[in-house]
Design an enzyme around this catalytic site. Structure first.
Site, PDB file in Angstrom:
ATOM      1  N   SER A   1       0.855  -1.185   0.000  1.00  0.00           N
ATOM      2  CA  SER A   1       0.000   0.000   0.000  1.00  0.00           C
ATOM      3  C   SER A   1       0.889   1.232   0.000  1.00  0.00           C
ATOM      4  O   SER A   1       2.094   1.149   0.243  1.00  0.00           O
ATOM      5  CB  SER A   1      -0.909   0.014   1.236  1.00  0.00           C
ATOM      6  OG  SER A   1      -0.147   0.244   2.413  1.00  0.00           O
TER       7      SER A   1
ATOM      8  N   VAL B   1       7.056  -2.108   7.427  1.00  0.00           N
ATOM      9  CA  VAL B   1       6.940  -0.655   7.436  1.00  0.00           C
ATOM     10  C   VAL B   1       7.739  -0.137   6.245  1.00  0.00           C
ATOM     11  O   VAL B   1       8.900  -0.517   6.054  1.00  0.00           O
ATOM     12  CB  VAL B   1       7.460  -0.045   8.743  1.00  0.00           C
ATOM     13  CG1 VAL B   1       7.341   1.478   8.686  1.00  0.00           C
ATOM     14  CG2 VAL B   1       6.685  -0.591   9.935  1.00  0.00           C
ATOM     15  N   LYS B   2       7.126   0.716   5.451  1.00  0.00           N
ATOM     16  CA  LYS B   2       7.779   1.233   4.250  1.00  0.00           C
ATOM     17  C   LYS B   2       8.516   2.537   4.567  1.00  0.00           C
ATOM     18  O   LYS B   2       7.934   3.471   5.123  1.00  0.00           O
ATOM     19  CB  LYS B   2       6.754   1.476   3.137  1.00  0.00           C
ATOM     20  CG  LYS B   2       6.095   0.204   2.634  1.00  0.00           C
ATOM     21  CD  LYS B   2       5.039   0.474   1.585  1.00  0.00           C
ATOM     22  CE  LYS B   2       5.637   0.726   0.222  1.00  0.00           C
ATOM     23  NZ  LYS B   2       4.601   0.808  -0.830  1.00  0.00           N
ATOM     24  N   ILE B   3       9.791   2.556   4.200  1.00  0.00           N
ATOM     25  CA  ILE B   3      10.627   3.752   4.309  1.00  0.00           C
ATOM     26  C   ILE B   3      11.225   4.009   2.935  1.00  0.00           C
ATOM     27  O   ILE B   3      11.764   3.089   2.315  1.00  0.00           O
ATOM     28  CB  ILE B   3      11.752   3.561   5.344  1.00  0.00           C
ATOM     29  CG1 ILE B   3      11.170   3.343   6.748  1.00  0.00           C
ATOM     30  CG2 ILE B   3      12.700   4.764   5.342  1.00  0.00           C
ATOM     31  CD1 ILE B   3      12.228   3.085   7.810  1.00  0.00           C
TER      32      ILE B   3
END
Length: 361
Positions: free
Chosen positions: A43, A138-140
């Site tokens: 997402s 977790v997207k970074i």
């Protein structure tokens, strides 16, 4: 046999590049898992902004969170995690069966933090703790400021999806951050099994040069750049450095092909899925592309493996005035800015809906 099943059997993971309360409520995601071999999803702020734009599915949750007087960002994180926890639970059997290789969902830190290293680290820890699911990345973003945040998050035991990677150099920087993080965990006596994926964006390359090169070079740059990144990926996994980490119990950071829906209406709609159909990678695709590949996709066209052809193509683009490094930097900057735009729209949508719902009580 369904063509997506064939792709899965080849050894590539198929993830959905979408999430909404609707596809959870009506059973669409469950059907994609059962019929299309979908084993995870991704997402981003744009996806959530679109999900909230034209639906009342979130109204009950918005009323609840409004009563708690949460900020717009805190409300969004709660709404997003409500969806992502449900999706994570659907994928939990896959996560367990594959011992953490598959079965993942992803939640992005605020795009306002793309240039804030410490802010990204803190946000990643908070989201990981708040999600309370072992199979949530977790997207970074892999910006210059994001790379050290990725390393620190890995050390902290947060599974990371590195987003907004465009070039082999971007990928290599993300891989280096992951390796350093794992090495430091081992030095501290911590479990080295922290999962991560590195997401390389493909189709935006070709959209960026569509009007700058002749038609015989259309829709070929993204594949060539991806092939060079794939070479870096295989080189890292074959390196003595990685072998030492693997022997200590570490698991590979997987390469993920993102933005694999074609943006040129004259191109084959399954072009990128076919080009990147190689084992030990992930393809996250929008629903339209998923349906197209299930209907008429073909295997045997994995041009990403033809490294020599890719190198020759990059030289040809360079001769046309296309500097890959400069364009990669521009694409990353544009991608980060686009997510900020979506984020701001999202915050405004939440505020507007809360006012409307409050007035209707």
């Amino acid at each position: 046999m369904n063509r997506t099943v064939e792709l899965h059997d080849l050894g590539q993971s198929l993830w959905l590049d979408n999430i909404s309360r609707q596809i959870l409520d009506d059973g669409t995601l469950r059907r994609y898992i059962d019929e299309f071999s979908i084993t995870g999803l991704t997402s981003n702020p744009t996806i959530f902004q679109q999900a909230l734009a034209n639906t009342s599915a979130y109204d009950a949750s918005l009323r609840t969170h409004s009563a708690s007087q949460l900020s717009g960002e805190a409300t969004f994180i709660e709404l997003a995690l409500e969806d992502l926890r449900r999706a994570a639970d659907l994928f939990q059997p896959i996560f367990e069966e594959t011992r953490g290789v598959d079965g993942w969902v992803s939640m992005e830190v605020s795009p306002l933090l793309a240039r804030d290293t410490q802010g990204s680290i803190d946000a990643a820890r908070r989201i990981h703790r708040q999600a309370a699911r072992p199979n949530l990345h977790v997207k970074i973003p892999g910006t210059a400021e994001g790379v050290p945040a990725i390393e620190e998050a890995i050390i902290a035991g947060v599974p990371i999806n590195v987003t907004l990677l465009f070039s082999p150099k971007h990928y290599e920087a993300a891989a280096e951050a992951y390796l350093r993080g794992i090495e430091r965990r081992i030095a501290l006596g911590l479990d080295p099994k922290i999962r991560s994926v590195a997401s390389l964006f493909i189709s935006r390359w070709d959209k960026a040069v569509l009007d700058k090169v002749p038609t015989d070079l259309h829709n070929r740059l993204g594949i060539a750049v991806g092939a060079q990144a794939y070479r870096s990926y295989r080189t890292i996994l074959a390196s003595p450095r990685w072998k030492r980490l693997e022997a200590a119990g570490a698991v590979p950071q997987r390469l993920l092909w993102a933005s694999t829906g074609t943006k040129d209406p004259t191109a084959r709609d399954t072009l990128y899925v076919e080009a990147f159909a190689v084992p030990d990678t992930i393809d996250t695709m929008p629903e339209k592309t998923l349906h197209a590949f299930a209907d008429h996709g073909e295997l045997g066209r994995a041009s990403v493996e033809d490294i020599e052809a890719a190198d020759a193509l990059i030289r040809e683009f360079a001769g046309r005035g296309i500097d890959v490094d400069d364009l990669a930097a521009a694409l990353q900057k544009e991608g980060a800015e686009a997510f900020v735009t979506s984020w701001n729209k999202l915050m405004q949508q939440i505020e507007d809906k809360q006012h409307i719902l409050a007035a209707s009580v």
